[in-house]
Design a protein around this motif. Sequence first.
Motif, PDB file in Angstrom:
ATOM      1  N   GLY A 199       0.799  -1.217   0.000  1.00  0.00           N
ATOM      2  CA  GLY A 199       0.000   0.000   0.000  1.00  0.00           C
ATOM      3  C   GLY A 199       0.831   1.264   0.000  1.00  0.00           C
ATOM      4  N   MET A 200       2.022   1.190   0.581  1.00  0.00           N
ATOM      5  CA  MET A 200       2.894   2.368   0.628  1.00  0.00           C
ATOM      6  C   MET A 200       3.609   2.607  -0.703  1.00  0.00           C
ATOM      7  SD  MET A 200       2.803   3.898   3.647  1.00  0.00           S
ATOM      8  CE  MET A 200       4.361   4.692   4.099  1.00  0.00           C
ATOM      9  N   GLN A 201       3.765   1.570  -1.501  1.00  0.00           N
ATOM     10  CA  GLN A 201       4.452   1.709  -2.780  1.00  0.00           C
ATOM     11  C   GLN A 201       3.667   2.649  -3.687  1.00  0.00           C
ATOM     12  OE1 GLN A 201       5.054  -2.194  -4.460  1.00  0.00           O
ATOM     13  NE2 GLN A 201       6.794  -2.642  -3.129  1.00  0.00           N
ATOM     14  N   GLY A 202       4.337   3.545  -4.308  1.00  0.00           N
ATOM     15  CA  GLY A 202       3.695   4.500  -5.195  1.00  0.00           C
ATOM     16  C   GLY A 202       3.188   5.738  -4.489  1.00  0.00           C
ATOM     17  N   ARG A 203       3.071   5.666  -3.163  1.00  0.00           N
ATOM     18  CA  ARG A 203       2.629   6.845  -2.424  1.00  0.00           C
ATOM     19  C   ARG A 203       3.792   7.675  -1.916  1.00  0.00           C
ATOM     20  NH1 ARG A 203      -1.884   3.438   0.941  1.00  0.00           N
ATOM     21  NH2 ARG A 203      -3.462   3.343  -0.724  1.00  0.00           N
ATOM     22  N   LEU A 204       4.980   7.115  -1.991  1.00  0.00           N
ATOM     23  CA  LEU A 204       6.187   7.836  -1.604  1.00  0.00           C
ATOM     24  C   LEU A 204       7.069   7.997  -2.832  1.00  0.00           C
ATOM     25  CD1 LEU A 204       7.042   6.050   1.765  1.00  0.00           C
ATOM     26  CD2 LEU A 204       6.091   8.335   1.476  1.00  0.00           C
ATOM     27  N   PRO A 205       7.835   9.074  -2.925  1.00  0.00           N
ATOM     28  CA  PRO A 205       8.712   9.264  -4.084  1.00  0.00           C
ATOM     29  C   PRO A 205       9.742   8.147  -4.185  1.00  0.00           C
ATOM     30  CG  PRO A 205       9.230  10.823  -2.330  1.00  0.00           C
ATOM     31  CD  PRO A 205       7.949  10.161  -1.942  1.00  0.00           C
TER      32      PRO A 205
END
Length: 356
Positions: A199-205
Amino acid sequence: MAGVKPARTDLMSRAQAGDGEAFRALTEPHRRELQVHCYRMLGSFQDAEDALQDAMLAAWRGLEQFDGRASLRTWLYRIATNRCLDALRSARRRPAKQWDVPGLEPPEPTGLGEIHWLEPYPDGLLDGAISVPLGPEARYEQTESISLAFVTALQLLPPRQLAVLILRDVLGFHANEVADMLDTTVESVKSALKRARAGMQGRLPAADASAQPPDSASPAEDAIVAKFVSAYESADIDALVALLTDDVFLSMPPIPLEYHGRDSVARFFAFMFGSVRRYQLVPTRANGQPAFGVYRQTPAGIRGVGLLVLTLSGDRIRAMIRFENTFLPILGLPQSLPSAQQTAFARTDDAPQRGS
């Protein structure tokens, strides 16, 4: 009590017998890091304060049940985590706020934000809170895990996944410790962690050495900040836009309006500088990032109108989040500036107004 050092056994005995001073002596060394933990989980400084107070009260009332099988620190994290989960499940969130400046309509946003309860965390409270020893399985730097981008991404996770990711990947607790904290199985913790990481993948640079922010208070950071202050205070939109990344992002919780991209952000600042002739910035720091109290001239004097926090990427600004002026005192800034600073706003009537 296997989890309590011999030197602290007397303090624990006194605290369990109802000695409030002994309880404070035992728990105070952990208070700051627990507050940061609650902040990461809730995304709100005020909600974190409330959750921490609830956790400390629960710890005081339940101290007789502490048997020392885990460390006092781990036991306190268990209580604080579950108080935060209770808060998340209760859905008691600060509501979104509508734009409320009469007679002024901002440009059309490119999106509406979901995390309208996001609040800044003062750097002044981070001392001793993010330098605590971490478990060997921690995956994130403590400075990264307090950034606004990281905290925002966390808020999009389901509550149980959010708790597991923070306890495992940010703080480095073992899977069996987390399972005990959450009254679940190790297998369940591993499953929740896997889903949380996805879920965190793609939401952080993406990791990119050239896009990493400069070190705090370094010459590189100081140079960007100086250029930003100069452009902002002089309402120089061209100079301001030159400092932004192509994918720059502007938000203003609890107002859900969001602006993505240079052109969109430039339109917003043209609107803002066109309606107010001059701002003054007073530096501070929040979430390990450069921040500024924003002040403008009003009929009642030079008043604080907001707090602006920058996210840097290399030698550019990747994000700007504007918070309400209620956070100025929390970050050690005044609500108004002395009248002696009136000259900072002086401007001749025939001077061209940038951005209008």
